[in-house]
Design an enzyme around this catalytic site. Structure first.
Site, PDB file in Angstrom:
ATOM      1  N   TYR A  72       0.861  -1.190   0.000  1.00  0.00           N
ATOM      2  CA  TYR A  72       0.000   0.000   0.000  1.00  0.00           C
ATOM      3  C   TYR A  72       0.890   1.230   0.000  1.00  0.00           C
ATOM      4  CZ  TYR A  72      -3.819  -3.192   1.247  1.00  0.00           C
ATOM      5  OH  TYR A  72      -4.728  -4.227   1.264  1.00  0.00           O
ATOM      6  N   PHE A 217     -13.062  -4.932   0.555  1.00  0.00           N
ATOM      7  CA  PHE A 217     -14.111  -4.149  -0.116  1.00  0.00           C
ATOM      8  C   PHE A 217     -15.450  -4.328   0.609  1.00  0.00           C
ATOM      9  CE2 PHE A 217     -12.152  -3.955  -4.717  1.00  0.00           C
ATOM     10  CZ  PHE A 217     -11.179  -3.109  -4.245  1.00  0.00           C
ATOM     11  N   PRO A 218     -15.493  -4.173   1.937  1.00  0.00           N
ATOM     12  CA  PRO A 218     -16.761  -4.387   2.660  1.00  0.00           C
ATOM     13  C   PRO A 218     -17.843  -3.408   2.230  1.00  0.00           C
ATOM     14  CG  PRO A 218     -15.128  -3.330   4.086  1.00  0.00           C
ATOM     15  CD  PRO A 218     -14.405  -3.760   2.848  1.00  0.00           C
ATOM     16  N   LEU A 219     -17.413  -2.251   1.667  1.00  0.00           N
ATOM     17  CA  LEU A 219     -18.384  -1.262   1.178  1.00  0.00           C
ATOM     18  C   LEU A 219     -18.432  -1.267  -0.350  1.00  0.00           C
ATOM     19  CD1 LEU A 219     -17.346   1.643   3.596  1.00  0.00           C
ATOM     20  CD2 LEU A 219     -19.297   0.092   3.833  1.00  0.00           C
ATOM     21  N   GLY A 222     -17.081   1.747  -1.826  1.00  0.00           N
ATOM     22  CA  GLY A 222     -17.902   2.951  -1.722  1.00  0.00           C
ATOM     23  C   GLY A 222     -19.236   2.847  -2.457  1.00  0.00           C
TER      24      GLY A 222
HETATM   25  N1  LIG Z   1      -6.479  -8.595   0.506  1.00  0.00           N
HETATM   26  C1  LIG Z   1      -6.688  -7.855  -0.543  1.00  0.00           C
HETATM   27  O1  LIG Z   1      -6.364  -8.236  -1.670  1.00  0.00           O
HETATM   28  C2  LIG Z   1      -7.337  -6.512  -0.399  1.00  0.00           C
HETATM   29  C3  LIG Z   1      -7.816  -5.816  -1.516  1.00  0.00           C
HETATM   30  C4  LIG Z   1      -8.435  -4.594  -1.323  1.00  0.00           C
HETATM   31  C5  LIG Z   1      -8.569  -4.084  -0.050  1.00  0.00           C
HETATM   32  N2  LIG Z   1      -8.070  -4.759   1.034  1.00  0.00           N
HETATM   33  C6  LIG Z   1      -8.236  -4.248   2.414  1.00  0.00           C
HETATM   34  O2  LIG Z   1      -9.605  -4.004   2.622  1.00  0.00           O
HETATM   35  C7  LIG Z   1      -9.783  -2.673   3.118  1.00  0.00           C
HETATM   36  C8  LIG Z   1     -11.132  -2.164   2.708  1.00  0.00           C
HETATM   37  O3  LIG Z   1     -11.203  -2.031   1.310  1.00  0.00           O
HETATM   38  P1  LIG Z   1     -11.259  -0.601   0.600  1.00  0.00           P
HETATM   39  O4  LIG Z   1     -10.815   0.435   1.571  1.00  0.00           O
HETATM   40  O5  LIG Z   1     -10.555  -0.663  -0.674  1.00  0.00           O
HETATM   41  O6  LIG Z   1     -12.788  -0.486   0.196  1.00  0.00           O
HETATM   42  P2  LIG Z   1     -14.134  -0.268   1.052  1.00  0.00           P
HETATM   43  O7  LIG Z   1     -13.869  -0.274   2.507  1.00  0.00           O
HETATM   44  O8  LIG Z   1     -15.141  -1.208   0.491  1.00  0.00           O
HETATM   45  O9  LIG Z   1     -14.566   1.196   0.577  1.00  0.00           O
HETATM   46  C9  LIG Z   1     -13.707   2.296   0.700  1.00  0.00           C
HETATM   47  C10 LIG Z   1     -14.274   3.375  -0.168  1.00  0.00           C
HETATM   48  O10 LIG Z   1     -15.535   3.783   0.363  1.00  0.00           O
HETATM   49  C11 LIG Z   1     -15.517   5.164   0.665  1.00  0.00           C
HETATM   50  N3  LIG Z   1     -16.195   5.324   1.950  1.00  0.00           N
HETATM   51  C12 LIG Z   1     -15.853   4.761   3.131  1.00  0.00           C
HETATM   52  N4  LIG Z   1     -16.709   5.116   4.095  1.00  0.00           N
HETATM   53  C13 LIG Z   1     -17.608   5.932   3.517  1.00  0.00           C
HETATM   54  C14 LIG Z   1     -18.756   6.621   4.000  1.00  0.00           C
HETATM   55  N5  LIG Z   1     -19.116   6.537   5.275  1.00  0.00           N
HETATM   56  N6  LIG Z   1     -19.467   7.378   3.129  1.00  0.00           N
HETATM   57  C15 LIG Z   1     -19.116   7.457   1.821  1.00  0.00           C
HETATM   58  N7  LIG Z   1     -18.035   6.821   1.297  1.00  0.00           N
HETATM   59  C16 LIG Z   1     -17.305   6.058   2.142  1.00  0.00           C
HETATM   60  C17 LIG Z   1     -14.081   5.560   0.753  1.00  0.00           C
HETATM   61  O11 LIG Z   1     -13.900   6.902   0.347  1.00  0.00           O
HETATM   62  P3  LIG Z   1     -13.414   8.037   1.411  1.00  0.00           P
HETATM   63  O12 LIG Z   1     -11.943   7.874   1.560  1.00  0.00           O
HETATM   64  O13 LIG Z   1     -13.825   9.288   0.721  1.00  0.00           O
HETATM   65  O14 LIG Z   1     -14.161   7.791   2.681  1.00  0.00           O
HETATM   66  C18 LIG Z   1     -13.424   4.616  -0.242  1.00  0.00           C
HETATM   67  O15 LIG Z   1     -13.516   5.130  -1.554  1.00  0.00           O
HETATM   68  C19 LIG Z   1      -8.606  -1.923   2.525  1.00  0.00           C
HETATM   69  O16 LIG Z   1      -8.363  -0.692   3.191  1.00  0.00           O
HETATM   70  C20 LIG Z   1      -7.503  -2.932   2.681  1.00  0.00           C
HETATM   71  O17 LIG Z   1      -7.015  -2.901   4.011  1.00  0.00           O
HETATM   72  C21 LIG Z   1      -7.480  -5.970   0.864  1.00  0.00           C
END
Ligand SMILES: NC(=O)c1ccc[n+]([C@@H]2O[C@H](COP(=O)([O-])OP(=O)(O)OC[C@H]3O[C@@H](n4cnc5c(N)ncnc54)[C@H](OP(=O)(O)O)[C@@H]3O)[C@@H](O)[C@H]2O)c1
Length: 292
Positions: A72, A217-219, A222
């Site tokens: 990252y 990608f729990p959200l 976004g």
């Molecule tokens: N193992 C793997 O291969 C892998 C792959 C991907 C991710 N991950 C892990 O999973 C974690 C979560 O995934 P992710 O962060 O990519 O995706 P996510 O949690 O599904 O979504 C994050 C996105 O949602 C937006 N968001 C979050 N809270 C919000 C809210 N309350 N209102 C509106 N928009 C909101 C964020 O934008 P803002 O910044 O504007 O809030 C960001 O664009 C990562 O941080 C990483 O640690 C692991």
């Protein structure tokens, strides 16, 4: 001397705890650090001060489980974690990963050569300012390297005391079973959210074997947070935000589920963590499962 910050921890704690590997308790609703980098998960975040505030606020809100990776930035998210939170409170658990290399924004290439995995473990220890990594995850299986060699190197690092527990990322049930012949595997991290549930068989396997399931990608990056998105209408009935519903659904789905929503903004973090206190009834859970 690191101290526990339990006195200031309330909101996240409502999600309950799960003991990773049977001896590493975490508050179930955690935080993922991938949004604390530049565009395409490359370079520094647009607002490094806000990134530090997000991490410190997460601790204040009771988050104890932080997910990161060497890739990252690369290195950026791990360095920010140390900058913001070191010396770590006793109950902070940092899960990092190795096995994906970076050639530029948005480009990820698996490399599972054992010497490389060992190097990345050493570099993560240095950047995170830790003597042992609580949870070290193989970010991707490299199809050019025997699985036994990749997991075997993580096992060697565990035997040497550099790693406490071993996890995998993006695997199927067969790969998990093969890996468990080489080393104890305490967690898997796969793409999973209300709108993307292909990993159901793996989740069920984890439930049966008491292995933590960390949905990335729990959200849906976004998509599930949008106020005109698939959860918008249900959110008005629940007096909640769409993100909170998506996270509450994950928490209700399984006791081994450890969601790690990512955000670069303190106000989004505060709103997301409040989902810990949103308990869905069985009927509400079923209705959401069918609505998306
Ligand atoms: N193992 C793997 O291969 C892998 C792959 C991907 C991710 N991950 C892990 O999973 C974690 C979560 O995934 P992710 O962060 O990519 O995706 P996510 O949690 O599904 O979504 C994050 C996105 O949602 C937006 N968001 C979050 N809270 C919000 C809210 N309350 N209102 C509106 N928009 C909101 C964020 O934008 P803002 O910044 O504007 O809030 C960001 O664009 C990562 O941080 C990483 O640690 C692991």
């Amino acid at each position: 001397m690191p101290t526990t910050s339990q006195s200031t921890r309330i909101p996240a704690a409502a999600s309950g705890t799960y003991s990773i590997g049977g001896d590493l308790p975490v508050v179930r609703l955690g935080y993922g650090t991938m949004q604390l980098t530049g565009e395409g998960v490359w370079g520094d975040p647009k607002d490094p001060d806000e990134a530090v505030r997000v991490l410190r606020r997460a601790v204040e809100l009771g988050v104890t489980f932080f997910d990161t990776a060497d890739s990252y930035g690369p290195a950026v998210a791990e360095e920010l974690l140390a900058q913001a939170l070191h010396p770590y409170a006793e109950d902070i658990v940092i899960a990092t990963k190795a096995g994906l290399t970076r050639q530029g924004p948005g480009i990820w290439t698996p490399v599972g050569n054992p010497a490389y995995l060992r190097q990345q473990c050493e570099l993560s220890l240095r950047r995170l300012r830790l003597e042992r990594i609580d949870l070290f995850q193989l970010h991707r299986i490299d199809s050019d390297v025997p699985l036994e060699d990749q997991v075997g190197e993580l096992r060697a690092l565990q035997d040497e005391g550099k790693v406490r527990h071993i996890g995998l990322s993006e695997v199927d049930v067969d790969q998990l079973q093969q890996a468990r012949k080489v080393a104890p595997i305490v967690s898997v991290q796969n793409l999973f959210n209300l709108a993307q549930r292909d990993a159901e068989p793996l989740l069920e396997h984890c439930e049966q074997n008491d292995i933590a399931f960390i949905p990335w990608f729990p959200l849906a990056t976004g998509e599930l947070s949008k106020h005109d998105g698939p959860l918008a209408e249900a959110a008005t009935h629940h007096d909640a935000t769409p993100s909170q519903l998506a996270l509450a659904w994950l928490l209700k789905r399984s006791p081994v589920m450890l969601p790690i929503p990512g955000t670069s903004k303190v106000d989004h973090l505060e709103s997301n963590i409040a989902a810990a206190g949103l308990e869905l009834t069985d009927e509400e859970f079923q209705a959401l499962s069918q609505a998306v």
